[in-house]
Scaffold this motif. Sequence first.
Motif, short mmCIF file in Angstrom:
data_model
loop_
_atom_site.label_atom_id
_atom_site.label_comp_id
_atom_site.label_asym_id
_atom_site.label_seq_id
_atom_site.Cartn_x
_atom_site.Cartn_y
_atom_site.Cartn_z
N GLY A 61 4.52 6.64 3.62
CA GLY A 61 4.62 5.74 4.74
C GLY A 61 5.96 5.04 4.64
N ALA B 143 0.56 5.14 4.95
CA ALA B 143 0.27 5.25 6.38
C ALA B 143 -1.00 6.05 6.66
N ASP C 85 0.63 0.39 6.05
CA ASP C 85 2.03 0.48 6.46
C ASP C 85 2.35 -0.72 7.35
#
Length: 151
Positions: free
Chosen positions: A104, A109, A131
């Motif tokens: 990320g 992420a 994130d």
Amino acid sequence: MQNADDEVLFSCAVCHGRLSAAVREVAPPADAETWTPLDSLVDPCPPRMAAGTFAVDPEPGRVAWGAPPKGFGRSRAGQGPEVDLLLSPGDLVGTTKILSRWGGCCGPAAHDGPNLACAGCGAEDGLWIGDCYTWLEVVLNGRLVKAESAR
């Protein structure tokens, strides 16, 4: 929903290793009660869930978990809550990061699938999301965890 005084522990349905501290069920935060991505430079990734709480994910199916571990059929009757669960990252125990899926820009992420595994057996049972454009949250795969009373 459980009585607010009832606390549960989540453990791995594969090896029974503990995955969480004692947590109590609450309603998931409504969108209006939660953070809007990039709305604060002070706390760019606030936790979605308060410490000591969990909720049923209000967006079922948003996480692609892949195939269950070998020898673990798709029929999960009696094995777990059958739903994905939201927790605060601070309530995790007994998990390890899958670093190859930790990518990320400012934190994980969660684009590459589960990035948390049971420290006991390696079952890929969780996802840490954090994130800069997301909430900070942990999603446990309800098909691979079991809940039991913390009492």
